[in-house]
Write a protein that holds these residues in place. Structure first.
Motif, PDB file in Angstrom:
ATOM      1  N   VAL A 156       0.853  -1.189   0.000  1.00 40.63           N
ATOM      2  CA  VAL A 156       0.000   0.000   0.000  1.00 40.63           C
ATOM      3  C   VAL A 156       0.886   1.235   0.000  1.00 40.63           C
ATOM      4  CG1 VAL A 156      -0.175  -0.016   2.529  1.00 40.63           C
ATOM      5  CG2 VAL A 156      -1.883   1.217   1.181  1.00 40.63           C
ATOM      6  N   ASP A 157       0.508   2.251  -0.770  1.00 40.33           N
ATOM      7  CA  ASP A 157       1.266   3.500  -0.795  1.00 40.33           C
ATOM      8  C   ASP A 157       0.497   4.540  -1.601  1.00 40.33           C
ATOM      9  OD1 ASP A 157       3.332   5.166  -0.121  1.00 40.33           O
ATOM     10  OD2 ASP A 157       4.835   4.221  -1.414  1.00 40.33           O
ATOM     11  N   LEU A 158       0.941   5.788  -1.480  1.00 40.53           N
ATOM     12  CA  LEU A 158       0.457   6.829  -2.375  1.00 40.53           C
ATOM     13  C   LEU A 158       0.881   6.470  -3.802  1.00 40.53           C
ATOM     14  CD1 LEU A 158      -0.742   9.809  -2.615  1.00 40.53           C
ATOM     15  CD2 LEU A 158       1.644  10.547  -2.631  1.00 40.53           C
ATOM     16  N   ASP A 159       0.052   6.793  -4.772  1.00 37.83           N
ATOM     17  CA  ASP A 159       0.402   6.588  -6.173  1.00 37.83           C
ATOM     18  C   ASP A 159       1.366   7.704  -6.586  1.00 37.83           C
ATOM     19  OD1 ASP A 159       0.573   6.221  -8.897  1.00 37.83           O
ATOM     20  OD2 ASP A 159      -1.548   5.761  -9.146  1.00 37.83           O
ATOM     21  N   PHE A 160       2.667   7.469  -6.380  1.00 38.52           N
ATOM     22  CA  PHE A 160       3.666   8.513  -6.613  1.00 38.52           C
ATOM     23  C   PHE A 160       3.805   8.848  -8.094  1.00 38.52           C
ATOM     24  CE2 PHE A 160       4.871   7.617  -2.265  1.00 38.52           C
ATOM     25  CZ  PHE A 160       5.259   8.871  -1.807  1.00 38.52           C
ATOM     26  N   ARG A 161       3.619   7.867  -8.957  1.00 44.24           N
ATOM     27  CA  ARG A 161       3.679   8.181 -10.392  1.00 44.24           C
ATOM     28  C   ARG A 161       2.549   9.150 -10.754  1.00 44.24           C
ATOM     29  NH1 ARG A 161       5.734   5.949 -15.279  1.00 44.24           N
ATOM     30  NH2 ARG A 161       4.464   6.631 -17.053  1.00 44.24           N
ATOM     31  N   ALA A 162       1.347   8.877 -10.271  1.00 39.78           N
ATOM     32  CA  ALA A 162       0.227   9.779 -10.534  1.00 39.78           C
ATOM     33  C   ALA A 162       0.450  11.132  -9.884  1.00 39.78           C
ATOM     34  CB  ALA A 162      -1.075   9.154 -10.028  1.00 39.78           C
ATOM     35  N   ALA A 163       1.138  11.168  -8.735  1.00 36.60           N
ATOM     36  CA  ALA A 163       1.425  12.443  -8.080  1.00 36.60           C
ATOM     37  C   ALA A 163       2.349  13.296  -8.940  1.00 36.60           C
ATOM     38  CB  ALA A 163       2.058  12.191  -6.712  1.00 36.60           C
ATOM     39  N   GLY A 164       3.398  12.672  -9.498  1.00 36.89           N
ATOM     40  CA  GLY A 164       4.284  13.421 -10.386  1.00 36.89           C
ATOM     41  C   GLY A 164       3.561  13.929 -11.616  1.00 36.89           C
ATOM     42  N   GLU A 165       2.690  13.106 -12.166  1.00 33.29           N
ATOM     43  CA  GLU A 165       1.909  13.532 -13.330  1.00 33.29           C
ATOM     44  C   GLU A 165       0.973  14.681 -12.982  1.00 33.29           C
ATOM     45  OE1 GLU A 165      -0.002   9.931 -14.519  1.00 33.29           O
ATOM     46  OE2 GLU A 165       1.644   9.337 -15.847  1.00 33.29           O
ATOM     47  N   ALA A 166       0.349  14.631 -11.804  1.00 32.14           N
ATOM     48  CA  ALA A 166      -0.597  15.677 -11.409  1.00 32.14           C
ATOM     49  C   ALA A 166       0.092  17.029 -11.292  1.00 32.14           C
ATOM     50  CB  ALA A 166      -1.263  15.302 -10.085  1.00 32.14           C
ATOM     51  N   CYS A 167       1.314  17.037 -10.761  1.00 32.74           N
ATOM     52  CA  CYS A 167       2.056  18.296 -10.645  1.00 32.74           C
ATOM     53  C   CYS A 167       2.309  18.899 -12.025  1.00 32.74           C
ATOM     54  CB  CYS A 167       3.387  18.053  -9.930  1.00 32.74           C
ATOM     55  SG  CYS A 167       3.247  17.554  -8.207  1.00 32.74           S
ATOM     56  N   VAL A 168       2.741  18.072 -12.976  1.00 32.19           N
ATOM     57  CA  VAL A 168       3.042  18.571 -14.313  1.00 32.19           C
ATOM     58  C   VAL A 168       1.774  18.996 -15.038  1.00 32.19           C
ATOM     59  CG1 VAL A 168       3.987  17.952 -16.573  1.00 32.19           C
ATOM     60  CG2 VAL A 168       5.153  17.205 -14.478  1.00 32.19           C
ATOM     61  N   GLU A 169       0.704  18.223 -14.906  1.00 28.57           N
ATOM     62  CA  GLU A 169      -0.555  18.589 -15.559  1.00 28.57           C
ATOM     63  C   GLU A 169      -1.026  19.965 -15.084  1.00 28.57           C
ATOM     64  OE1 GLU A 169      -2.062  17.075 -17.947  1.00 28.57           O
ATOM     65  OE2 GLU A 169      -1.047  15.125 -17.967  1.00 28.57           O
ATOM     66  N   HIS A 170      -0.926  20.227 -13.784  1.00 29.45           N
ATOM     67  CA  HIS A 170      -1.331  21.522 -13.236  1.00 29.45           C
ATOM     68  C   HIS A 170      -0.493  22.644 -13.840  1.00 29.45           C
ATOM     69  CE1 HIS A 170      -2.367  24.653 -10.373  1.00 29.45           C
ATOM     70  NE2 HIS A 170      -1.088  24.777 -10.051  1.00 29.45           N
ATOM     71  N   LEU A 171       0.811  22.454 -13.900  1.00 25.29           N
ATOM     72  CA  LEU A 171       1.688  23.506 -14.410  1.00 25.29           C
ATOM     73  C   LEU A 171       1.535  23.690 -15.923  1.00 25.29           C
ATOM     74  CD1 LEU A 171       4.797  22.597 -12.260  1.00 25.29           C
ATOM     75  CD2 LEU A 171       3.388  24.668 -12.034  1.00 25.29           C
ATOM     76  N   ALA A 172       1.347  22.599 -16.640  1.00 21.80           N
ATOM     77  CA  ALA A 172       1.135  22.707 -18.088  1.00 21.80           C
ATOM     78  C   ALA A 172      -0.136  23.481 -18.395  1.00 21.80           C
ATOM     79  CB  ALA A 172       1.077  21.317 -18.712  1.00 21.80           C
ATOM     80  N   ALA A 173      -1.182  23.266 -17.591  1.00 21.39           N
ATOM     81  CA  ALA A 173      -2.438  23.989 -17.803  1.00 21.39           C
ATOM     82  C   ALA A 173      -2.274  25.484 -17.556  1.00 21.39           C
ATOM     83  CB  ALA A 173      -3.518  23.429 -16.874  1.00 21.39           C
ATOM     84  N   LEU A 174      -1.269  25.855 -16.757  1.00 25.83           N
ATOM     85  CA  LEU A 174      -1.001  27.271 -16.497  1.00 25.83           C
ATOM     86  C   LEU A 174      -0.062  27.884 -17.529  1.00 25.83           C
ATOM     87  CD1 LEU A 174      -0.551  27.136 -12.617  1.00 25.83           C
ATOM     88  CD2 LEU A 174      -2.459  28.173 -13.866  1.00 25.83           C
ATOM     89  N   GLY A 175       0.371  27.101 -18.518  1.00 23.93           N
ATOM     90  CA  GLY A 175       1.199  27.620 -19.600  1.00 23.93           C
ATOM     91  C   GLY A 175       2.691  27.490 -19.398  1.00 23.93           C
ATOM     92  N   HIS A 176       3.119  26.755 -18.377  1.00 24.10           N
ATOM     93  CA  HIS A 176       4.559  26.602 -18.140  1.00 24.10           C
ATOM     94  C   HIS A 176       5.143  25.635 -19.157  1.00 24.10           C
ATOM     95  CE1 HIS A 176       4.645  28.847 -14.338  1.00 24.10           C
ATOM     96  NE2 HIS A 176       3.414  28.361 -14.158  1.00 24.10           N
ATOM     97  N   ARG A 177       6.353  25.979 -19.666  1.00 22.13           N
ATOM     98  CA  ARG A 177       6.983  25.173 -20.699  1.00 22.13           C
ATOM     99  C   ARG A 177       8.317  24.570 -20.263  1.00 22.13           C
ATOM    100  NH1 ARG A 177       3.601  23.387 -23.724  1.00 22.13           N
ATOM    101  NH2 ARG A 177       5.239  22.918 -25.260  1.00 22.13           N
ATOM    102  N   THR A 178       8.916  25.085 -19.200  1.00 18.08           N
ATOM    103  CA  THR A 178      10.203  24.572 -18.724  1.00 18.08           C
ATOM    104  C   THR A 178      10.105  24.323 -17.228  1.00 18.08           C
ATOM    105  OG1 THR A 178      11.381  25.832 -20.428  1.00 18.08           O
ATOM    106  CG2 THR A 178      12.697  24.959 -18.601  1.00 18.08           C
TER     107      THR A 178
END
Length: 333
Positions: A156-178
């Motif tokens: 049992v654990d937090l879904d760390f792969r999904a956590a990393g994806e969620a961070c990037v999805e949030h930033l990509a939606a805000l227009g961040h490119r780097t």
């Protein structure tokens, strides 16, 4: 009856080496220990020194292996340990805490000398050296972490792969490119800690999917390293507009270092963190975060272990979904 000399003969080692390998009293090479384990299993050898559970019942003691290795943040370990103890008490169990770095040896010693009903393991590696031992035990175990091959285990654990994806999805939606990921200490990657590697996988996969520039920086947790790291990020990545932090002790010092260098958060840099929940000290800037629910994995691990003690089946993997909370630390690029 199979004896220690039979195991030694099958494994091609001396009887004393078998004794040391099974008891963990002296360091033995991984290759030798694997040969001894395999020979003992093949022959059905049961060490006479092993302490059985009380006749007609259980000891009502669970063992928690939480090795305090380099790169591990002790406050996070202790928060998780408290959650395990609290959940175990609800089920009428006590907890024996094991913190030695040589996790496999301490587990062997405890199993042979203490009538624990079951085990819970933290700081799980993708190829954790404790897994062969767990698969050979006559008592249940639950891992707080997901190895590369969870077959035959309960994890049992937090879904760390999904956590990393969620961070990037949030930033990509805000227009961040780097983007940059300030990751766990280098030791965590060297021993292939599952949570650290899976978060990097999610981060890089999501960045590639959106065509974003990204880099990963394993980082020492010492606050004094924050200034050097912040300066390096701004110097080497002039187009950088967002940082994901998976290193709780470094979060607040890094935010302060960016401020000293003239990089405003979120005006110049957006910061998203994968960090413990509200029990952890708040950073100087309220950053957007995926919280690590310190209490939930420990409580779920105890529940799964108690279910197995009562003969119920348990899933091999239980992934806790990440929850991203948006705060003032992230904004449009």
């Amino acid at each position: 009856m199979v004896g220690i000399k039979d195991v030694a003969r099958r494994a091609g080692v001396s009887p004393s080496t078998v004794s040391y390998a099974l008891s963990g009293k002296r360091p033995i090479s991984d290759e030798t220990r694997r040969r001894v384990d395999a020979a003992a299993r093949e022959l059905g050898y049961r060490p006479p020194a092993a302490v059985p559970a009380p006749a007609g019942g259980r000891s009502r003691i669970l063992a928690l292996s939480a090795p305090l290795r380099p790169g591990v943040h002790p406050p996070e370990v202790m928060r998780s340990a408290v959650s395990v103890v609290t959940a175990a008490r609800r089920h009428g169990h006590d907890v024996l805490l094991l913190t030695q770095e040589e996790g496999e040896r301490s587990l062997r010693r405890v199993i042979r000398t203490t009538p624990v009903d079951g085990l819970i393991l933290m700081d799980v590696g993708l190829e954790d050296p404790r897994l062969p031992l767990l698969r050979s035990l006559d008592r249940p175990a639950v891992l707080m972490g997901i190895p590369a091959d969870p077959q035959g285990l309960t994890c049992v654990d937090l879904d760390f792969r999904a956590a990393g994806e969620a961070c990037v999805e949030h930033l990509a939606a805000l227009g961040h490119r780097t983007l940059a990921l300030v990751g766990s200490p280098p030791e965590a990657y060297l021993r292939r800690t599952a949570s650290a590697h899976r978060l990097v996988e999610g981060f890089t996969a999501a960045a590639d999917r959106h065509g974003l520039g990204s880099c990963v920086h394993p980082a020492e947790s010492a606050p004094g390293s924050a200034g050097r790291l912040a300066e390096r990020l701004l110097r080497e990545r002039p187009a950088l507009t967002a940082v994901v932090v998976h290193n709780e002790p470094l979060l607040d010092p890094l935010l302060r270092a960016f401020r000293r260098l003239g990089a405003r958060v979120p005006g110049d840099l957006s910061v998203v963190a994968v960090r413990p929940d509200e029990q952890a000290p708040a950073p100087c800037v309220p950053v957007t975060s995926v919280s690590l629910p310190a209490g939930e994995p420990g409580a779920r691990a105890v529940d799964l272990l108690v279910d197995r003690l009562h003969g119920a089946s348990a899933p091999e993997v239980v992934l806790l979904p990440p929850l991203l909370t948006v705060r003032a630390g992230s904004g449009p690029a």
